[in-house]
Design an enzyme around this catalytic site. Structure first.
Site, PDB file in Angstrom:
ATOM      1  N   LYS A  10       0.850  -1.194   0.000  1.00  9.99           N
ATOM      2  CA  LYS A  10       0.000   0.000   0.000  1.00  9.99           C
ATOM      3  C   LYS A  10       0.883   1.240   0.000  1.00  9.99           C
ATOM      4  O   LYS A  10       1.906   1.288   0.689  1.00  9.99           O
ATOM      5  CB  LYS A  10      -0.910  -0.020   1.234  1.00  9.99           C
ATOM      6  CG  LYS A  10      -1.928   1.120   1.275  1.00  9.99           C
ATOM      7  CD  LYS A  10      -2.893   0.977   2.454  1.00  9.99           C
ATOM      8  CE  LYS A  10      -3.920   2.105   2.483  1.00  9.99           C
ATOM      9  NZ  LYS A  10      -4.891   1.977   3.592  1.00  9.99           N
TER      10      LYS A  10
ATOM     11  N   SER B  13      -9.969   2.181   2.603  1.00 10.39           N
ATOM     12  CA  SER B  13      -9.049   2.916   1.774  1.00 10.39           C
ATOM     13  C   SER B  13      -8.028   2.044   1.054  1.00 10.39           C
ATOM     14  O   SER B  13      -7.400   2.504   0.102  1.00 10.39           O
ATOM     15  CB  SER B  13      -8.290   3.948   2.623  1.00 10.39           C
ATOM     16  OG  SER B  13      -7.462   3.303   3.570  1.00 10.39           O
TER      17      SER B  13
ATOM     18  N   SER C 285     -10.393  -0.155   6.840  1.00 12.68           N
ATOM     19  CA  SER C 285      -9.797  -0.071   5.498  1.00 12.68           C
ATOM     20  C   SER C 285      -9.096  -1.317   4.992  1.00 12.68           C
ATOM     21  O   SER C 285      -8.712  -1.363   3.832  1.00 12.68           O
ATOM     22  CB  SER C 285      -8.824   1.094   5.434  1.00 12.68           C
ATOM     23  OG  SER C 285      -9.543   2.274   5.222  1.00 12.68           O
TER      24      SER C 285
HETATM   25  N1  GLN Z   1     -13.563   4.623   6.025  1.00  8.13           N
HETATM   26  C1  GLN Z   1     -12.933   5.082   7.226  1.00  8.13           C
HETATM   27  C2  GLN Z   1     -12.478   6.524   7.069  1.00  8.13           C
HETATM   28  O1  GLN Z   1     -12.699   7.072   6.017  1.00  8.13           O
HETATM   29  C3  GLN Z   1     -11.785   4.193   7.596  1.00  8.13           C
HETATM   30  C4  GLN Z   1     -10.563   4.433   6.811  1.00  8.13           C
HETATM   31  C5  GLN Z   1      -9.422   3.577   7.239  1.00  8.13           C
HETATM   32  O2  GLN Z   1      -9.591   2.558   7.892  1.00  8.13           O
HETATM   33  N2  GLN Z   1      -8.236   4.007   6.873  1.00  8.13           N
HETATM   34  O3  GLN Z   1     -11.932   7.104   7.954  1.00  8.13           O
END
Ligand code: GLN
Length: 489
Positions: free
Chosen positions: A76, A151, A175
């Protein structure tokens, strides 16, 4: 080849049926073919990648290889990797070449894994659809018009389309698990503190945790063996003895107490998703698990609590991008203040700005007690819900996400609808617990298309080996995790 497990690939490398260079080249060819559409990778560097593969072949020849030596992994783009462009999905870091390796990258390098490239992601890991990336959206390989989740959407699409053997992700509120669910793969967020955050670009430091995204639980156990361990450069890293996460694989599940939180099967869960999750629970019953009804009464508060705390931490973490030390700097400005303003206005996207505004607001004098402090108190209550639940059960099962993959653009203009994607995953981060998603079947979308559904497994602190075994046992009697999308040959 592309559907082989990490263990099978390692055996082929060990017996010289294939070299790491050949295996890596095969993935690079697949990336050439599919990435222009899927957009799972932000940066590729064939030269660096193949040099690592050649070095891995040396290790294999010298007999210094271990389980992941020579295996091509997608990283990532939140992890700093020396000499690699490291953007975190943002224009702010478009020209940032990391001068050092993150703790996680170091660990993969040390065992001779091959870095295939850096995967696309929501900007600074803020999002649930990968639509906030400055480098464009990612297609879900199961239906190209749909989002892969976020994400870690690039990593999820890369595993689903078999553009890597396995990938890394990070999970602040879901995410790893939510994109794993939407793309039909296995993803695990470890107990907070097990995986190093050193060199992992910070979003919300008290919640961020790195973990594996792979085809199966067995693959994830091997990834966990490499990814976890104490790192003195991360002040929240836990100094515990190294574990072997494969140690429980194959143990019978008889007597395992499985908790079903009633709040996870209430309003908001799509009927098709509920059906798949219920069928998976039946499978656990057949495997000898004992099902217990439990309650996590503060579940509904987890989204509002998270969307106070995560932006608060983000507003502080992202203050470092000022156009001076590193990051985008506006070309024209009047004075210092104007340079800060213009650089940040140009470098950050809309969702990141929204979070910085909310975070700054909830931390400001006069509002701190009402919002930030209150949210911290409720965070404690949420953790206590789980403490009580784990007196009654060993693991918790439920849905990972309330729906299957939605169409690109469908929720992009409605932040609250997007935030609700994480209703079942966020509490786990707030409590610091481990959580995992595994493929459990398919549910029809509005247009009749069959899309993957994930089953979430939540464990008690440091219970990853037990969770991985619970997932592995299920993957021995089902084949959802071996299914591949069409059109990726
Ligand atoms: N969807 C959540 C956010 O937008 C979690 C994102 C994540 O786990 N990095 O904060």
């Amino acid at each position: 080849m592309i559907n082989k497990s990490l263990k099978e690939l390692a055996a082929m490398l060990a017996s010289k049926d294939i070299s790491s260079v050949e295996l890596t080249q095969e993935y690079l060819n697949r990336i050439d073919r599919h990435n222009p559409e899927i957009n799972a990778y932000i940066s590729l560097d064939q030269e660096k990648t193949l040099a690592q593969a050649a070095a891995a072949d040396q290790m294999l020849a010298q007999g210094t290889a271990s389980a992941l030596t020579g295996i091509p992994i997608a990283q990532k783009d939140i992890f700093c990797a020396k000499g690699w462009q490291t953007t975190c999905g943002s224009k702010m870091l478009e020209n940032f070449i990391a001068p050092y390796d993150a703790g996680i990258i170091e660990r993969f390098n040390a065992v001779g894994s091959v870095n295939l490239g850096k995967t696309n992601m929501d900007e600074f890991a803020m999002g649930s659809s990968n639509e906030t990336s400055y480098y464009g959206k990612v297609q879900n390989p199961w239906d190209r018009r749909r989002v892969p989740g976020g994400s870690s959407g690039g990593s999820a699409a890369a595993v689903a389309a078999r553009l890597c053997a396995a990938a890394t992700g990070t999970d602040t509120g879901g995410s790893i698990r939510q994109p794993a669910s939407l793309c039909g793969l296995s993803g695990l967020k470890p107990t907070y503190g097990l995986a190093s955050r050193y060199g992992m670009i910070a979003f919300a430091s008290s919640l961020d945790q790195a973990g594996p995204m792979a085809k199966s639980c067995e693959d994830m156990a091997l990834m966990m063996n490499v990814m976890t361990g104490f790192d003195e450069r991360d002040s929240t890293s836990l100094n515990r003895e190294k574990e072997d996460y494969t140690r429980d694989l194959g143990k019978p599940l008889a007597g395992l107490r499985v908790g079903l939180p009633k709040e996870y099967f209430a309003e908001g869960l799509e009927a098709g998703v509920a059906k798949v999750v219920e069928a998976a629970i039946d499978e656990y019953r057949k495997l000898g698990a004992e099902i217990v009804d439990i309650s996590l009464p503060n579940t509904m508060l987890s989204i509002p609590v998270y969307y106070v705390l995560a932006p608060a931490e983000a507003s502080s973490n992202l203050s470092r991008y000022d156009g001076v030390r590193f990051g985008h700097r506006a070309a024209e400005y009047d004075d210092l203040m104007d340079m800060y303003c213009k650089s940040r206005a140009e470098g950050f996207g809309a969702e990141v700005k929204r979070r910085i505004l909310i975070g700054t607001y909830v931390l400001s004098a006069g509002y701190y007690d009402a919002y930030y402090l209150k949210a911290q108190q409720i965070r404690r209550l949420i953790a206590q819900d789980f403490e009580r639940a784990f007196e009654q059960c060993d693991i918790i099962l439920g849905p990972t996400a309330p729906s299957t993959a939605f169409k690109a653009g469908e929720k992009a203009d409605d932040p609250v609808a997007m935030y609700l994607q994480d209703i079942y995953t966020i509490a786990v981060n707030l409590a610091g617990l481990p959580g995992m998603s595994i493929p459990a079947g398919f549910a029809p979308a509005d247009d009749g298309k069959e899309l993957p559904v994930g089953l979430q497994v939540i464990g008690n602190y440091f219970d990853e080996a037990r969770m991985l075994n619970a997932g592995h046992a299920y993957q021995q009697v089902t084949d959802w995790h071996t299914r591949m999308p069409e059109g990726i040959a």
